[in-house]
Design an enzyme around this catalytic site. Sequence first.
Site, PDB file in Angstrom:
ATOM      1  N   GLY A  51       0.649  -1.233   0.076  1.00 38.54           N
ATOM      2  CA  GLY A  51      -0.121   0.022   0.128  1.00 38.54           C
ATOM      3  C   GLY A  51       0.823   1.088   0.120  1.00 38.54           C
ATOM      4  O   GLY A  51       0.227   2.322  -0.436  1.00 38.54           O
ATOM      5  N   ASP A  52       1.908   1.271   0.308  1.00 40.46           N
ATOM      6  CA  ASP A  52       3.189   2.188   0.382  1.00 40.46           C
ATOM      7  C   ASP A  52       4.275   1.997   0.013  1.00 40.46           C
ATOM      8  O   ASP A  52       5.212   2.167   0.818  1.00 40.46           O
ATOM      9  CB  ASP A  52       2.761   3.145   1.651  1.00 40.46           C
ATOM     10  N   LEU A  53       4.326   1.211  -1.236  1.00 46.94           N
ATOM     11  CA  LEU A  53       5.588   0.625  -1.457  1.00 46.94           C
ATOM     12  C   LEU A  53       6.593   1.321  -2.206  1.00 46.94           C
ATOM     13  O   LEU A  53       6.367   1.663  -3.271  1.00 46.94           O
ATOM     14  CB  LEU A  53       5.412  -0.803  -1.980  1.00 46.94           C
TER      15      LEU A  53
END
Length: 268
Positions: free
Chosen positions: A179-181
Site C-alpha cells: 500500500g505504500d511501497l
Amino acid sequence: MKRLEDAVERICGTQVAATQPLAGGDISGASRVTLADGPSVVAKHGPLTDREAAMLQAMAQLGAPVPAVLGTMQGWLVMQDVGASQRFDDAAWRSLAHALVPLRGAAQNKSFGWHEDYGFRDIIVRNARRANWVEFWRENRLLCHIAALDVSLARRVEALASRLAGLIPEGPDISLLHGDLWGGNVVWNGTRAWLIDPCAYYGDREVDVAALTVFDNPPAAFFDGLALEPGWQDRLPIYRLWMWLVHVRLFGDSYRAAAERDLDALGF
C-alpha cells in the site's frame, strides 16, 4: 507511557542497553534498541501502530517477509530487527520481486479494501470495503482528495474518476497490498528484502508496482519477474496518481507537477 525504554522493557521483558534513531521516515521515525540480554529490536511510536501491527501480521500469515511483531502497548510497536538497509542492487530487486509473490495468496477475499481506515498525519486513507475495484479506486483513492485540492487540479482528477471504468478492471485478482511501497519502505540487508511500514489493504497488485515507480527506478527484470497482466504499463499512472496527491497534500505544490504529468499521460 511515553518513554521508548519503558515500552520496550515491558514488551520484551528485559532491560534496554542502548537506543539509536534510524534514518528516514518523513512521517514517523523508528529506533533500533539494543537489549541487555538479547538481540536488538526496532521500536516506533504513533497513533496507528496497532493498525500497522495488524497489517504486518496479515502479511506474515501469507508468508511475506516482514518483521515479526513482538508487541504493542500504548502507541508503541516493537518489532524484530531485520538488519540495516543497504544500497539496492540487482539482487535486491530480485529479492523484492520474490517478496511480493506471497501477497497474491489473498485471492480468497471477496472485496477490496481493509476492515479499518489508516492515515498519514491528518490524511485519512479510506479503506471502506467494496466488491467493485473501480468503485473502490474512484471513491477511496481519487475523489477523497477533491476537497483538499485547488479547483483546476480537482477538476482533472474528477474527470479521470468519471471515466475510470474501462481504464482499470472491475474485478482484478485480489492481492494483499503493501500500500505504500517504495525503496524507503524496503529493508535490503544484503540477503533478503523485507517489507516495512505498510499501509495495507486488499486490491490490485499493480498498485504496489506503480508505487515503486514514484521515487525508484526498478530494472526491467523486476517487472518481468512479476508476470504482470497485459496493459499494466498503461495503468501505472492511474495508480501512481494517488501517491502524488497524498504528497501534494502532505508536502505542498512541489509534487503537483508530477501529478499533472501523469494526468497528461492519461489524457485528462
